[in-house]
Design an enzyme around this catalytic site. Structure first.
Site, mmCIF file in Angstrom:
data_model
loop_
_atom_site.group_PDB
_atom_site.id
_atom_site.type_symbol
_atom_site.label_atom_id
_atom_site.label_comp_id
_atom_site.label_asym_id
_atom_site.label_seq_id
_atom_site.Cartn_x
_atom_site.Cartn_y
_atom_site.Cartn_z
ATOM 1 N N SER A 144 9.954 7.477 64.712
ATOM 2 C CA SER A 144 10.069 6.132 64.681
ATOM 3 C C SER A 144 8.639 5.581 64.676
ATOM 4 C CB SER A 144 10.809 5.723 65.937
ATOM 5 O OG SER A 144 10.668 4.418 66.257
ATOM 6 N N TYR A 157 12.956 6.574 74.929
ATOM 7 C CA TYR A 157 12.841 6.752 73.534
ATOM 8 C C TYR A 157 11.445 7.139 73.066
ATOM 9 C CZ TYR A 157 14.119 5.102 68.871
ATOM 10 O OH TYR A 157 14.424 5.056 67.332
HETATM 11 P P1 NAD Z 1 22.937 5.121 64.541
HETATM 12 O O1 NAD Z 1 23.644 4.576 65.815
HETATM 13 O O2 NAD Z 1 23.607 4.424 62.920
HETATM 14 O O3 NAD Z 1 23.427 6.530 64.031
HETATM 15 C C1 NAD Z 1 23.073 7.811 65.102
HETATM 16 C C2 NAD Z 1 23.879 8.959 64.739
HETATM 17 O O4 NAD Z 1 23.657 9.851 65.534
HETATM 18 C C3 NAD Z 1 25.408 8.819 64.424
HETATM 19 O O5 NAD Z 1 26.153 9.433 63.565
HETATM 20 C C4 NAD Z 1 25.891 9.260 65.812
HETATM 21 O O6 NAD Z 1 27.100 9.599 66.032
HETATM 22 C C5 NAD Z 1 24.784 10.537 66.059
HETATM 23 N N1 NAD Z 1 24.824 10.706 67.558
HETATM 24 C C6 NAD Z 1 24.596 10.077 68.690
HETATM 25 N N2 NAD Z 1 24.757 11.235 69.835
HETATM 26 C C7 NAD Z 1 24.840 12.137 69.244
HETATM 27 C C8 NAD Z 1 25.033 13.509 69.907
HETATM 28 N N3 NAD Z 1 25.032 13.824 71.178
HETATM 29 N N4 NAD Z 1 25.283 14.666 69.107
HETATM 30 C C9 NAD Z 1 25.406 14.243 67.744
HETATM 31 N N5 NAD Z 1 25.202 13.348 67.084
HETATM 32 C C10 NAD Z 1 24.981 12.374 67.930
HETATM 33 O O7 NAD Z 1 21.612 4.989 64.559
HETATM 34 P P2 NAD Z 1 20.470 4.787 63.486
HETATM 35 O O8 NAD Z 1 19.763 3.600 63.508
HETATM 36 O O9 NAD Z 1 20.833 5.352 62.076
HETATM 37 O O10 NAD Z 1 19.509 6.207 63.956
HETATM 38 C C11 NAD Z 1 19.043 7.293 63.299
HETATM 39 C C12 NAD Z 1 17.873 7.891 64.010
HETATM 40 O O11 NAD Z 1 16.869 7.004 63.401
HETATM 41 C C13 NAD Z 1 17.486 7.881 65.358
HETATM 42 O O12 NAD Z 1 17.005 9.155 65.750
HETATM 43 C C14 NAD Z 1 16.805 6.721 65.631
HETATM 44 O O13 NAD Z 1 16.049 7.039 66.962
HETATM 45 C C15 NAD Z 1 16.055 6.520 64.389
HETATM 46 N N6 NAD Z 1 15.261 5.399 64.087
HETATM 47 C C16 NAD Z 1 16.053 4.161 63.896
HETATM 48 C C17 NAD Z 1 15.650 2.937 63.405
HETATM 49 C C18 NAD Z 1 16.401 1.688 63.409
HETATM 50 O O14 NAD Z 1 15.537 0.743 63.302
HETATM 51 N N7 NAD Z 1 17.624 1.705 62.977
HETATM 52 C C19 NAD Z 1 14.183 2.893 63.585
HETATM 53 C C20 NAD Z 1 13.320 4.014 63.806
HETATM 54 C C21 NAD Z 1 14.043 5.301 64.066
#
Ligand code: NAD
Length: 262
Positions: A144, A157
């Protein structure tokens, strides 16, 4: 570039960025292992949809990755479904919790470290012997902008994401002379359920409409004032899996609309 015959494990791919990555890798011919939580019927629709749309094999493994036992169960379940190992690993599963440090629940701190820092370590540890045997591998950590800079109220985080980028660099050095690369992608805001919850919170706390809260969140940090899209993150993952990217390793690549240029 074709990823035909390769298996890609994408953690947390039942939603958001992970599913966008799964689509892009399937489009290139990779077989997919989906993982994450959600409604069983909806997950089955995603799984069978990838098989039908892209003509690849797609398995689903339900493991909760917030412990070493959960990671072991992930690999056991993959093996039970006939997947001997993963050629491509995308460490993506993640959660968020927003709170000042003095109120930050210790169990949330621990959960975030377990899922977003320790699970990638346990996964990489288990994945490397197979990649070495195949003499090819790609490891991509979805970090991130919060792996490079901080924001208030996101101690767990920000700490986990900074750690994840560091872990990726060590893996890159330990595999530097092999056909294995390890890189981190650092997205800014991407409109997924993880961020929708933060928009909800802002709308409630600042008495804003949802759309105004969304614009306020974006304009505070992301100069493009536009969200990055899951498929754009997927496109970079796909490039990192190509031969053209064979010399990119140990990198932190941002997709952040200018967030960290400031
Ligand atoms: P999201 O909530 O849409 O998806 C998260 C996924 O992780 C889901 O499939 C959920 O079921 C799974 N998950 C959660 N807890 C879990 C566990 N204990 N075991 C297995 N799976 C688990 O979120 P997203 O925004 O798609 O995030 C995905 C990644 O991207 C994360 O690591 C997040 O930190 C990173 N990220 C997101 C953003 C953003 O703006 N959305 C920005 C930077 C980084």
């Amino acid at each position: 570039m074709s990823l035909n015959g390769k298996y890609a494990l994408i953690t947390g791919s039942t939603s958001g960025i992970g599913y966008g990555v799964a689509q892009r890798l399937a489009e290139k011919g990779a077989n997919i292992v989906l993982n994450g939580f959600g409604d069983a019927g909806e997950i089955e629709a995603l799984r069978s949809g990838l098989e039908k749309d892209y003509g690849v094999a797609c398995k689903y493994v339900a493991a909760d990755l917030a412990s070493e036992q959960g990671v072991a169960a992930l690999f056991d379940d993959m093996a039970a479904q006939g997947v001997a190992g993963a050629d491509i690993i995308v460490n993506n599963a993640g959660i968020q919790h927003v709170s000042p440090i003095e109120d930050f629940p210790s169990e949330k701190w621990q959960l975030i470290q377990d899922l977003m820092l320790s699970a990638p370590f346990y996964i990489i540890k288990r994945a490397l012997p197979y990649m070495r045997k195949k003499d090819w591998g790609r490891i991509i950590n979805i970090a991130s902008v919060h792996g490079k800079v901080a924001s208030v109220n996101k101690s767990a985080y920000v700490a986990a994401k900074h750690g994840l980028i560091g872990l990726g660099k060590v893996v890159a050095l330990e595999t530097a002379k092999e056909n294995i690369t390890c890189n981190s992608i650092c997205p800014g805001w991407v409109l997924t359920p993880l961020v929708e919850k933060q928009v909800d919170l802002r709308a409630e706390q600042q008495n804003l409409s949802w759309d105004d809260a969304k614009m306020s969140l974006l304009s505070e940090k992301q100069p493009s004032v536009e969200f990055a899209k899951p498929e754009q993150i997927g496109a970079l993952v796909s490039f990192l899996c190509s031969d053209d990217a064979a010399q990119i390793t140990g990198s932190e690549l941002t997709i952040d609309g200018g967030w960290t240029a400031q």
